[in-house]
Write a protein that holds these residues in place. Structure first.
Motif, PDB file in Angstrom:
ATOM      1  N   LEU A  17       5.251   5.227   8.894  1.00  0.00           N
ATOM      2  CA  LEU A  17       3.912   4.440   9.113  1.00  0.00           C
ATOM      3  C   LEU A  17       4.824   2.698   9.562  1.00  0.00           C
ATOM      4  CD1 LEU A  17       1.425   6.772   7.127  1.00  0.00           C
ATOM      5  CD2 LEU A  17       2.005   6.444   8.913  1.00  0.00           C
ATOM      6  N   ALA A  20       5.183   0.001   6.760  1.00  0.00           N
ATOM      7  CA  ALA A  20       5.185   0.856   5.384  1.00  0.00           C
ATOM      8  C   ALA A  20       6.364   0.183   4.107  1.00  0.00           C
ATOM      9  CB  ALA A  20       5.254   2.706   5.423  1.00  0.00           C
ATOM     10  N   ALA A  25       5.507   1.287   0.188  1.00  0.00           N
ATOM     11  CA  ALA A  25       4.491   2.225   0.465  1.00  0.00           C
ATOM     12  C   ALA A  25       5.204   4.032   1.133  1.00  0.00           C
ATOM     13  CB  ALA A  25       3.352   2.150   0.719  1.00  0.00           C
ATOM     14  N   VAL A  29       1.561   9.837   5.032  1.00  0.00           N
ATOM     15  CA  VAL A  29      -0.489  10.077   4.966  1.00  0.00           C
ATOM     16  C   VAL A  29      -0.843  11.467   4.318  1.00  0.00           C
ATOM     17  CG1 VAL A  29      -2.887   9.053   5.687  1.00  0.00           C
ATOM     18  CG2 VAL A  29      -0.106   8.163   6.165  1.00  0.00           C
ATOM     19  N   ARG A  38      -4.138   5.234  -0.952  1.00  0.00           N
ATOM     20  CA  ARG A  38      -2.964   4.120  -0.892  1.00  0.00           C
ATOM     21  C   ARG A  38      -2.869   3.452  -1.804  1.00  0.00           C
ATOM     22  NH1 ARG A  38       0.547   5.475   3.434  1.00  0.00           N
ATOM     23  NH2 ARG A  38       2.047   3.789   2.569  1.00  0.00           N
ATOM     24  N   LYS A  40      -0.802  -0.001  -1.648  1.00  0.00           N
ATOM     25  CA  LYS A  40      -1.300  -0.802  -0.284  1.00  0.00           C
ATOM     26  C   LYS A  40      -1.743  -0.514   0.415  1.00  0.00           C
ATOM     27  CE  LYS A  40       2.560  -3.350  -2.931  1.00  0.00           C
ATOM     28  NZ  LYS A  40       2.577  -4.181  -4.033  1.00  0.00           N
ATOM     29  N   TRP A  42      -3.161  -0.055   4.761  1.00  0.00           N
ATOM     30  CA  TRP A  42      -2.269   0.758   5.532  1.00  0.00           C
ATOM     31  C   TRP A  42      -2.719   0.066   6.743  1.00  0.00           C
ATOM     32  CZ3 TRP A  42      -3.195   3.884   9.210  1.00  0.00           C
ATOM     33  CH2 TRP A  42      -2.176   4.752  10.100  1.00  0.00           C
ATOM     34  N   ARG A  43      -2.119  -0.447   7.615  1.00  0.00           N
ATOM     35  CA  ARG A  43      -2.953  -1.335   8.831  1.00  0.00           C
ATOM     36  C   ARG A  43      -2.028  -0.214   9.784  1.00  0.00           C
ATOM     37  NH1 ARG A  43      -4.000  -7.202   9.910  1.00  0.00           N
ATOM     38  NH2 ARG A  43      -4.250  -5.930  12.147  1.00  0.00           N
TER      39      ARG A  43
END
Length: 200
Positions: A17, A20, A25, A29, A38, A40, A42-43
């Motif tokens: 990801l 990531a 992280a 997913v 999560r 942290k 995530w984008r």
């Protein structure tokens, strides 16, 4: 690598990801009833669409579950890491276009029959090929339903009719496979509970 993380419950993927590694992280997913947790933030880029819109040259009337494989590959190639689809639960009540509304499901367990890939219904039966006359009917239906807009009623009528023909020709053999027996045994508690609730 293909990822069904956004499609099926309890399925994860190992696609890296975006960000990531830098965030520390894990690169997995898991879809869990509408939310993703999560440690942290995530984008990432993704794509949202109804399954019926994912039509390919093999589709009969609408995009089908198997057509998502090509879409997943395309999204991966484009650097996307998330695929969100509209609900795919069965909504068949009236046997007309009213049933096409994806938010009126009749079951949380049943998948909508419009998304079945007729061409692959016998793939899990070793040595069993689609009968030639049925394969020809599937191809004729694919051509006739390859329209600019979805003809929901015609698609559903065609898929119901051909699904029944496929089952009558060879589908009953699937009831004898080990895979079916394992699935049946694993779902007996769901069926028993459902029957107890509906017949009291």
């Amino acid at each position: 690598m293909r990822c069904f993380a956004a499609l099926l419950p309890c399925v994860s993927c190992s696609l890296p990801l975006s960000g990531a590694a830098s965030m520390g992280a894990p690169a997995v997913v898991v879809r869990h009833d509408g939310f993703v947790r999560r440690d942290k933030l995530w984008r990432g880029a993704g794509l949202a669409l109804p399954v019926f819109a994912a039509r390919t040259r093999n589709s009969v009337g609408v995009g089908e579950f198997l057509d998502l494989l090509q879409l997943i590959d395309l999204a991966d190639t484009a650097g996307m890491r998330l695929l969100q689809v509209l609900p795919v639960n069965d909504t068949c009540v009236y046997n007309m276009w009213w049933d096409s509304y994806p938010y009126s499901s009749v079951s949380v367990h049943a998948l909508h029959p419009q998304y079945v890939a007729l061409r692959a219904m016998l793939d899990d039966l070793p040595g069993q090929e689609m009968p030639a006359d049925i394969a020809a009917e599937i191809e004729a239906a694919r051509v006739s339903l390859d329209l600019e807009s979805v003809d929901y009623e015609a698609t559903m009528a065609t898929k119901r009719r051909l699904s029944r023909r496929i089952y009558d020709a060879a589908g009953h053999k699937s009831l004898q496979t080990k895979a079916y027996k394992v699935r049946l045994h694993g779902s007996l508690h769901v069926q028993t509970g459902h029957c107890a609730q509906t017949h009291h």
